[in-house]
Motif scaffolding. Structure first.
Motif, PDB file in Angstrom:
ATOM      1  N   MET A   1      19.255  17.320  39.846  1.00  0.00           N
ATOM      2  CA  MET A   1      20.406  18.189  40.073  1.00  0.00           C
ATOM      3  C   MET A   1      19.914  19.579  40.480  1.00  0.00           C
ATOM      4  SD  MET A   1      23.479  19.075  37.479  1.00  0.00           S
ATOM      5  CE  MET A   1      24.775  18.001  37.996  1.00  0.00           C
ATOM      6  N   GLY A   2      20.540  20.170  41.501  1.00  0.00           N
ATOM      7  CA  GLY A   2      20.122  21.471  42.010  1.00  0.00           C
ATOM      8  C   GLY A   2      20.613  22.608  41.133  1.00  0.00           C
ATOM      9  N   CYS A   3      20.290  23.810  41.536  1.00  0.00           N
ATOM     10  CA  CYS A   3      20.673  25.001  40.777  1.00  0.00           C
ATOM     11  C   CYS A   3      22.136  25.365  40.962  1.00  0.00           C
ATOM     12  CB  CYS A   3      19.805  26.189  41.206  1.00  0.00           C
ATOM     13  SG  CYS A   3      18.071  25.979  40.804  1.00  0.00           S
ATOM     14  N   GLU A   4      22.729  24.929  42.066  1.00  0.00           N
ATOM     15  CA  GLU A   4      24.122  25.288  42.321  1.00  0.00           C
ATOM     16  C   GLU A   4      25.054  24.468  41.450  1.00  0.00           C
ATOM     17  OE1 GLU A   4      25.408  25.595  46.337  1.00  0.00           O
ATOM     18  OE2 GLU A   4      23.451  26.243  47.013  1.00  0.00           O
ATOM     19  N   GLN A   5      26.098  25.121  41.000  1.00  0.00           N
ATOM     20  CA  GLN A   5      27.101  24.438  40.201  1.00  0.00           C
ATOM     21  C   GLN A   5      28.418  24.485  40.949  1.00  0.00           C
ATOM     22  OE1 GLN A   5      27.246  25.985  36.265  1.00  0.00           O
ATOM     23  NE2 GLN A   5      25.042  25.905  35.990  1.00  0.00           N
ATOM     24  N   GLY A   6      29.351  23.684  40.489  1.00  0.00           N
ATOM     25  CA  GLY A   6      30.658  23.620  41.125  1.00  0.00           C
ATOM     26  C   GLY A   6      31.495  24.851  40.847  1.00  0.00           C
ATOM     27  N   PRO A   7      32.702  24.908  41.422  1.00  0.00           N
ATOM     28  CA  PRO A   7      33.579  26.066  41.252  1.00  0.00           C
ATOM     29  C   PRO A   7      34.039  26.257  39.813  1.00  0.00           C
ATOM     30  CG  PRO A   7      34.659  24.342  42.534  1.00  0.00           C
ATOM     31  CD  PRO A   7      33.250  23.901  42.310  1.00  0.00           C
ATOM     32  N   ASP A   8      33.948  25.227  38.969  1.00  0.00           N
ATOM     33  CA  ASP A   8      34.375  25.365  37.574  1.00  0.00           C
ATOM     34  C   ASP A   8      33.580  26.429  36.829  1.00  0.00           C
ATOM     35  OD1 ASP A   8      36.229  23.424  37.994  1.00  0.00           O
ATOM     36  OD2 ASP A   8      35.059  21.822  37.060  1.00  0.00           O
ATOM     37  N   GLN A   9      32.348  26.672  37.236  1.00  0.00           N
ATOM     38  CA  GLN A   9      31.532  27.673  36.561  1.00  0.00           C
ATOM     39  C   GLN A   9      32.153  29.068  36.661  1.00  0.00           C
ATOM     40  OE1 GLN A   9      27.680  28.039  38.330  1.00  0.00           O
ATOM     41  NE2 GLN A   9      28.411  29.224  40.049  1.00  0.00           N
ATOM     42  N   TRP A  10      33.028  29.276  37.635  1.00  0.00           N
ATOM     43  CA  TRP A  10      33.609  30.594  37.863  1.00  0.00           C
ATOM     44  C   TRP A  10      34.976  30.755  37.211  1.00  0.00           C
ATOM     45  CZ3 TRP A  10      30.120  33.828  39.096  1.00  0.00           C
ATOM     46  CH2 TRP A  10      29.018  33.415  39.843  1.00  0.00           C
ATOM     47  N   ASP A  11      35.495  29.720  36.577  1.00  0.00           N
ATOM     48  CA  ASP A  11      36.823  29.810  35.964  1.00  0.00           C
ATOM     49  C   ASP A  11      36.926  30.957  34.961  1.00  0.00           C
ATOM     50  OD1 ASP A  11      37.763  27.747  37.469  1.00  0.00           O
ATOM     51  OD2 ASP A  11      37.962  26.317  35.813  1.00  0.00           O
ATOM     52  N   GLY A  12      35.951  31.084  34.075  1.00  0.00           N
ATOM     53  CA  GLY A  12      35.986  32.152  33.070  1.00  0.00           C
ATOM     54  C   GLY A  12      35.965  33.528  33.702  1.00  0.00           C
ATOM     55  N   VAL A  13      35.090  33.684  34.692  1.00  0.00           N
ATOM     56  CA  VAL A  13      35.007  34.962  35.407  1.00  0.00           C
ATOM     57  C   VAL A  13      36.325  35.236  36.121  1.00  0.00           C
ATOM     58  CG1 VAL A  13      33.847  36.201  37.283  1.00  0.00           C
ATOM     59  CG2 VAL A  13      32.503  34.845  35.671  1.00  0.00           C
ATOM     60  N   ALA A  14      36.857  34.210  36.766  1.00  0.00           N
ATOM     61  CA  ALA A  14      38.116  34.383  37.501  1.00  0.00           C
ATOM     62  C   ALA A  14      39.234  34.809  36.551  1.00  0.00           C
ATOM     63  CB  ALA A  14      38.486  33.098  38.239  1.00  0.00           C
ATOM     64  N   ARG A  15      39.290  34.232  35.372  1.00  0.00           N
ATOM     65  CA  ARG A  15      40.330  34.604  34.402  1.00  0.00           C
ATOM     66  C   ARG A  15      40.177  36.062  33.957  1.00  0.00           C
ATOM     67  NH1 ARG A  15      43.005  30.013  33.132  1.00  0.00           N
ATOM     68  NH2 ARG A  15      41.856  28.086  33.446  1.00  0.00           N
ATOM     69  N   GLN A  16      38.949  36.512  33.773  1.00  0.00           N
ATOM     70  CA  GLN A  16      38.723  37.909  33.402  1.00  0.00           C
ATOM     71  C   GLN A  16      39.131  38.847  34.542  1.00  0.00           C
ATOM     72  OE1 GLN A  16      34.569  37.667  32.396  1.00  0.00           O
ATOM     73  NE2 GLN A  16      35.008  37.447  30.206  1.00  0.00           N
ATOM     74  N   VAL A  17      38.833  38.434  35.754  1.00  0.00           N
ATOM     75  CA  VAL A  17      39.219  39.243  36.913  1.00  0.00           C
ATOM     76  C   VAL A  17      40.736  39.289  37.032  1.00  0.00           C
ATOM     77  CG1 VAL A  17      39.140  39.399  39.441  1.00  0.00           C
ATOM     78  CG2 VAL A  17      37.050  38.920  38.152  1.00  0.00           C
ATOM     79  N   VAL A  18      41.413  38.154  36.782  1.00  0.00           N
ATOM     80  CA  VAL A  18      42.879  38.137  36.815  1.00  0.00           C
ATOM     81  C   VAL A  18      43.428  39.151  35.821  1.00  0.00           C
ATOM     82  CG1 VAL A  18      44.908  36.743  36.226  1.00  0.00           C
ATOM     83  CG2 VAL A  18      43.151  35.802  37.726  1.00  0.00           C
ATOM     84  N   ASP A  19      42.891  39.185  34.618  1.00  0.00           N
ATOM     85  CA  ASP A  19      43.353  40.156  33.614  1.00  0.00           C
ATOM     86  C   ASP A  19      43.156  41.585  34.104  1.00  0.00           C
ATOM     87  OD1 ASP A  19      44.073  38.111  31.889  1.00  0.00           O
ATOM     88  OD2 ASP A  19      42.262  38.274  30.651  1.00  0.00           O
ATOM     89  N   ALA A  20      41.982  41.864  34.670  1.00  0.00           N
ATOM     90  CA  ALA A  20      41.697  43.213  35.157  1.00  0.00           C
ATOM     91  C   ALA A  20      42.612  43.585  36.313  1.00  0.00           C
ATOM     92  CB  ALA A  20      40.229  43.315  35.583  1.00  0.00           C
ATOM     93  N   VAL A  21      42.820  42.653  37.232  1.00  0.00           N
ATOM     94  CA  VAL A  21      43.671  42.937  38.393  1.00  0.00           C
ATOM     95  C   VAL A  21      45.114  43.145  37.954  1.00  0.00           C
ATOM     96  CG1 VAL A  21      44.612  41.955  40.531  1.00  0.00           C
ATOM     97  CG2 VAL A  21      42.154  41.836  40.075  1.00  0.00           C
ATOM     98  N   GLU A  22      45.579  42.359  36.987  1.00  0.00           N
ATOM     99  CA  GLU A  22      46.942  42.558  36.491  1.00  0.00           C
ATOM    100  C   GLU A  22      47.101  43.956  35.899  1.00  0.00           C
ATOM    101  OE1 GLU A  22      47.563  39.198  33.896  1.00  0.00           O
ATOM    102  OE2 GLU A  22      48.281  37.941  35.554  1.00  0.00           O
ATOM    103  N   GLY A  23      46.071  44.440  35.204  1.00  0.00           N
ATOM    104  CA  GLY A  23      46.108  45.806  34.686  1.00  0.00           C
ATOM    105  C   GLY A  23      46.149  46.832  35.801  1.00  0.00           C
TER     106      GLY A  23
END
Length: 161
Positions: A1-23
């Motif tokens: 398996m390579g070093c790259e991961q699927g888009p699921d790895q970014w879900d947590g980051v995306a949720r934090q960004v959503v919170d910041a953008v909503e603010g």
């Protein structure tokens, strides 16, 4: 398996960004509402769109806002009644309505921008210099990733004979 991961790895980051953008959006909207009480966000967006594109006519404004022509016309009626926008008929094409932000409209937009700058600066003052630099770099990278040059499509495979 390579070093790259699927888009699921970014879900947590995306949720934090959503919170910041909503603010940020809440701060953005609240500032405009304090400076321009009674001016709905859609009218403010329309005014900013016309200021950014002085060659805009009513049809193009409707397209830019993603609304129908009657809706755009009513929106302009309200902005014109408030002294923020003026409509003129083009001399070479009397069916075309040209839009222009009035001096009063430009002052109001400048006040909204300055209010937003002050509110954002107050938030930035609560951040460390390293946090501000990281935010700046991150926003630039986001903008470039979103609007930068598109990757070329993968080459087409030749049809098999």
């Amino acid at each position: 398996m390579g070093c790259e991961q699927g888009p699921d790895q970014w879900d947590g980051v995306a949720r934090q960004v959503v919170d910041a953008v909503e603010g940020l959006v809440a701060l953005w909207i609240a500032t405009a509402a304090e400076i321009t009480p009674g001016l709905p966000a859609r009218q403010l967006i329309a005014l900013k769109t016309v200021r950014r594109r002085p060659d805009l006519n009513l049809t193009a404004l409707a397209e830019q806002l993603g609304v129908g022509l009657p809706t755009a016309s009513r929106l302009c009626d309200r902005l014109e009644a408030a002294g923020l926008l003026e409509r003129t008929v083009q001399p070479c094409n009397r069916r075309e309505v040209q839009l222009a932000v009035t001096p009063h409209g430009r002052r109001l937009l400048a006040e909204v921008t300055e209010g937003r700058v002050r509110r954002l600066a107050a938030v930035f003052a609560e951040m460390t210099p390293a946090q501000r630099a990281a935010l700046h770099q991150g926003l630039l990278a986001f903008h470039q990733a979103r609007t930068g040059p598109r990757r070329p499509p993968p080459p087409r495979r030749a049809p098999e004979e």
